[in-house]
Design a protein around this motif. Sequence first.
Motif, PDB file in Angstrom:
ATOM      1  N   ASP A  62       0.845  -1.200   0.000  1.00  0.00           N
ATOM      2  CA  ASP A  62       0.000   0.000   0.000  1.00  0.00           C
ATOM      3  C   ASP A  62       0.878   1.248   0.000  1.00  0.00           C
ATOM      4  OD1 ASP A  62       1.151  -0.154   2.509  1.00  0.00           O
ATOM      5  OD2 ASP A  62      -0.666   0.356   3.610  1.00  0.00           O
ATOM      6  N   PHE A  63       2.062   1.125  -0.602  1.00  0.00           N
ATOM      7  CA  PHE A  63       3.047   2.186  -0.433  1.00  0.00           C
ATOM      8  C   PHE A  63       3.686   2.586  -1.762  1.00  0.00           C
ATOM      9  CE2 PHE A  63       6.461   3.865   2.574  1.00  0.00           C
ATOM     10  CZ  PHE A  63       5.580   4.572   3.365  1.00  0.00           C
ATOM     11  N   PRO A  64       2.849   3.044  -2.713  1.00  0.00           N
ATOM     12  CA  PRO A  64       3.429   3.474  -3.978  1.00  0.00           C
ATOM     13  C   PRO A  64       4.255   4.748  -3.801  1.00  0.00           C
ATOM     14  CG  PRO A  64       1.105   4.118  -3.858  1.00  0.00           C
ATOM     15  CD  PRO A  64       1.395   3.291  -2.637  1.00  0.00           C
ATOM     16  N   SER A 119       9.456  -2.987   2.567  1.00  0.00           N
ATOM     17  CA  SER A 119       8.191  -2.275   2.626  1.00  0.00           C
ATOM     18  C   SER A 119       8.397  -0.808   2.967  1.00  0.00           C
ATOM     19  CB  SER A 119       7.327  -2.967   3.705  1.00  0.00           C
ATOM     20  OG  SER A 119       5.990  -2.976   3.318  1.00  0.00           O
ATOM     21  N   GLY A 120       9.395  -0.209   2.326  1.00  0.00           N
ATOM     22  CA  GLY A 120       9.732   1.161   2.709  1.00  0.00           C
ATOM     23  C   GLY A 120      10.098   1.196   4.186  1.00  0.00           C
ATOM     24  N   ILE A 121      10.784   0.170   4.649  1.00  0.00           N
ATOM     25  CA  ILE A 121      11.080   0.055   6.084  1.00  0.00           C
ATOM     26  C   ILE A 121      12.298   0.900   6.444  1.00  0.00           C
ATOM     27  CG2 ILE A 121      11.547  -1.484   8.029  1.00  0.00           C
ATOM     28  CD1 ILE A 121      10.396  -3.790   6.415  1.00  0.00           C
ATOM     29  N   THR A 122      12.064   1.899   7.271  1.00  0.00           N
ATOM     30  CA  THR A 122      13.150   2.759   7.732  1.00  0.00           C
ATOM     31  C   THR A 122      14.024   1.995   8.719  1.00  0.00           C
ATOM     32  OG1 THR A 122      11.745   4.702   7.490  1.00  0.00           O
ATOM     33  CG2 THR A 122      13.657   4.917   8.974  1.00  0.00           C
ATOM     34  N   ILE A 123      15.323   2.072   8.505  1.00  0.00           N
ATOM     35  CA  ILE A 123      16.263   1.441   9.429  1.00  0.00           C
ATOM     36  C   ILE A 123      16.300   2.304  10.695  1.00  0.00           C
ATOM     37  CG2 ILE A 123      18.684   0.766   9.750  1.00  0.00           C
ATOM     38  CD1 ILE A 123      18.911   0.765   6.628  1.00  0.00           C
ATOM     39  N   GLU A 126      15.360   0.702  17.108  1.00  0.00           N
ATOM     40  CA  GLU A 126      14.385  -0.242  17.654  1.00  0.00           C
ATOM     41  C   GLU A 126      14.281  -1.490  16.767  1.00  0.00           C
ATOM     42  OE1 GLU A 126      10.620   1.662  17.905  1.00  0.00           O
ATOM     43  OE2 GLU A 126       9.625  -0.125  18.682  1.00  0.00           O
ATOM     44  N   ARG A 127      14.189  -1.277  15.464  1.00  0.00           N
ATOM     45  CA  ARG A 127      14.071  -2.419  14.545  1.00  0.00           C
ATOM     46  C   ARG A 127      15.374  -3.196  14.450  1.00  0.00           C
ATOM     47  NH1 ARG A 127      10.694   1.314  10.286  1.00  0.00           N
ATOM     48  NH2 ARG A 127       8.737   1.277  11.468  1.00  0.00           N
ATOM     49  N   LEU A 128      16.498  -2.496  14.590  1.00  0.00           N
ATOM     50  CA  LEU A 128      17.800  -3.185  14.529  1.00  0.00           C
ATOM     51  C   LEU A 128      17.993  -4.140  15.706  1.00  0.00           C
ATOM     52  CD1 LEU A 128      20.128  -0.353  13.219  1.00  0.00           C
ATOM     53  CD2 LEU A 128      19.829  -2.608  12.176  1.00  0.00           C
ATOM     54  N   THR A 167      -0.142   2.691  11.490  1.00  0.00           N
ATOM     55  CA  THR A 167       0.319   2.224  12.803  1.00  0.00           C
ATOM     56  C   THR A 167       1.727   1.628  12.724  1.00  0.00           C
ATOM     57  OG1 THR A 167      -1.977   1.652  13.222  1.00  0.00           O
ATOM     58  CG2 THR A 167      -0.357   0.783  14.765  1.00  0.00           C
ATOM     59  N   GLY A 168       2.540   1.991  13.698  1.00  0.00           N
ATOM     60  CA  GLY A 168       3.880   1.410  13.784  1.00  0.00           C
ATOM     61  C   GLY A 168       4.896   2.023  12.845  1.00  0.00           C
ATOM     62  N   THR A 169       4.560   3.169  12.257  1.00  0.00           N
ATOM     63  CA  THR A 169       5.493   3.788  11.311  1.00  0.00           C
ATOM     64  C   THR A 169       6.256   4.956  11.941  1.00  0.00           C
ATOM     65  OG1 THR A 169       3.792   5.306  10.502  1.00  0.00           O
ATOM     66  CG2 THR A 169       4.048   3.227   9.306  1.00  0.00           C
ATOM     67  N   VAL A 207       3.282  10.858   6.741  1.00  0.00           N
ATOM     68  CA  VAL A 207       3.804   9.658   6.066  1.00  0.00           C
ATOM     69  C   VAL A 207       4.985  10.053   5.186  1.00  0.00           C
ATOM     70  CG1 VAL A 207       2.265   9.757   4.029  1.00  0.00           C
ATOM     71  CG2 VAL A 207       3.168   7.556   4.773  1.00  0.00           C
ATOM     72  N   ASP A 208       5.761   9.078   4.791  1.00  0.00           N
ATOM     73  CA  ASP A 208       6.941   9.309   3.949  1.00  0.00           C
ATOM     74  C   ASP A 208       6.589  10.184   2.741  1.00  0.00           C
ATOM     75  OD1 ASP A 208       7.278   7.230   5.770  1.00  0.00           O
ATOM     76  OD2 ASP A 208       8.650   6.131   4.485  1.00  0.00           O
ATOM     77  N   LEU A 209       7.380  11.211   2.534  1.00  0.00           N
ATOM     78  CA  LEU A 209       7.082  12.227   1.514  1.00  0.00           C
ATOM     79  C   LEU A 209       6.860  11.676   0.093  1.00  0.00           C
ATOM     80  CD1 LEU A 209       6.831  15.316   0.939  1.00  0.00           C
ATOM     81  CD2 LEU A 209       9.289  15.292   0.467  1.00  0.00           C
ATOM     82  N   GLY A 232      15.544  12.466   7.503  1.00  0.00           N
ATOM     83  CA  GLY A 232      16.741  11.781   7.014  1.00  0.00           C
ATOM     84  C   GLY A 232      16.701  10.270   7.175  1.00  0.00           C
ATOM     85  N   GLU A 233      15.562   9.665   6.789  1.00  0.00           N
ATOM     86  CA  GLU A 233      15.426   8.212   6.955  1.00  0.00           C
ATOM     87  C   GLU A 233      16.023   7.443   5.785  1.00  0.00           C
ATOM     88  OE1 GLU A 233      11.297   7.245   8.319  1.00  0.00           O
ATOM     89  OE2 GLU A 233      11.204   9.397   8.631  1.00  0.00           O
ATOM     90  N   GLN A 234      16.384   6.204   6.066  1.00  0.00           N
ATOM     91  CA  GLN A 234      16.900   5.335   5.009  1.00  0.00           C
ATOM     92  C   GLN A 234      16.168   4.000   5.064  1.00  0.00           C
ATOM     93  OE1 GLN A 234      21.234   5.499   5.863  1.00  0.00           O
ATOM     94  NE2 GLN A 234      21.327   6.449   3.843  1.00  0.00           N
TER      95      GLN A 234
HETATM   96  N1  ARG Z   1       9.150   4.344   6.372  1.00  0.00           N
HETATM   97  C1  ARG Z   1       8.114   4.238   7.357  1.00  0.00           C
HETATM   98  C2  ARG Z   1       8.541   3.276   8.438  1.00  0.00           C
HETATM   99  O1  ARG Z   1       9.450   2.544   8.255  1.00  0.00           O
HETATM  100  C3  ARG Z   1       6.780   3.817   6.775  1.00  0.00           C
HETATM  101  C4  ARG Z   1       6.765   2.528   6.017  1.00  0.00           C
HETATM  102  C5  ARG Z   1       5.378   2.052   5.650  1.00  0.00           C
HETATM  103  N2  ARG Z   1       5.426   1.050   4.622  1.00  0.00           N
HETATM  104  C6  ARG Z   1       4.382   0.509   4.000  1.00  0.00           C
HETATM  105  N3  ARG Z   1       4.646  -0.364   3.028  1.00  0.00           N
HETATM  106  N4  ARG Z   1       3.163   0.832   4.254  1.00  0.00           N
HETATM  107  O2  ARG Z   1       7.980   3.234   9.489  1.00  0.00           O
END
Ligand code: ARG
Length: 272
Positions: A62-64, A119-123, A126-128, A167-169, A207-209, A232-234
Amino acid sequence: MNIKKMGVFAVAGALVAALALFGCSSGDGGQAKTEGGDSAGTAESGYALINDGKLTVAASLDFPPFENLNGDQPEGFEVELMQALAEEMGIECEYLPSTKFDTIVPLIQTGGKADVGVSGITINDERLEQVDFTDPICDVNQGITVLKESGITEVDQLEGKKVGAQTGTTGYEWAAENIKDVEMAGFDEMTAVYAALQSGQIDAIAVDLPVTNYYVKTAYTDCEVIAEIPTGEQYGIAVSKENPELTKALNDALKAVRDSGKYDEIAAKWLQ
Ligand code: ARG
């Protein structure tokens, strides 16, 4: 948490759209050749896969322009990048049905269902603690979106208002920590966040720009991006800590795909 409190650049929506820089241009190259590169199996390359010869990917589709569903087919920058990485590794790439975003990192940590979370997951720190990440695959900032007719033109005006996010972003986290007296509303899917904005349930979206620029341009034309937040997320590819050989193979493949120009080709197609 590595999202620090940062200043806010309030800029006109049109400017945000026009300036949308995704930081996804060719990165540091380096010499690449993976030990798993020519092998379709996993024995020589040392990494484990849930299904032999296949990289199984968990994503919230859901993240175009990073990942989205076109009919029932995943498409987007990260989808094509994963296909290119898998090809480089001599394996196939298969996406699981769309997975709720905040379950992806735990799912990779637990293991057994997917090899990677993309999934556009920012490093972040907490996640590391839960998973490993590959080298960064894209740089992004946050964006704030409102209804055009709302009269809200600056983030400061959101004081005491309702802000929605997935949620959780990191967007949720940024808004919760940085907007004074904000009332946060969390949603499972990005489209539900926009629907809530349109129905007046929330006053703004964090949300991510690149994602909000894409949604506003292509679907939610009654909305407007009013600010870029320079967090400055990656993004990285999440891999189980028990599979460091896979992280290494993916990093090698990433270098190869950057060196060959394939990365830039995919970025040019999706990240305009
Ligand atoms: N970059 C943000 C994060 O890591 C949002 C990612 C949401 N991704 C998605 N596929 N909906 O928290």
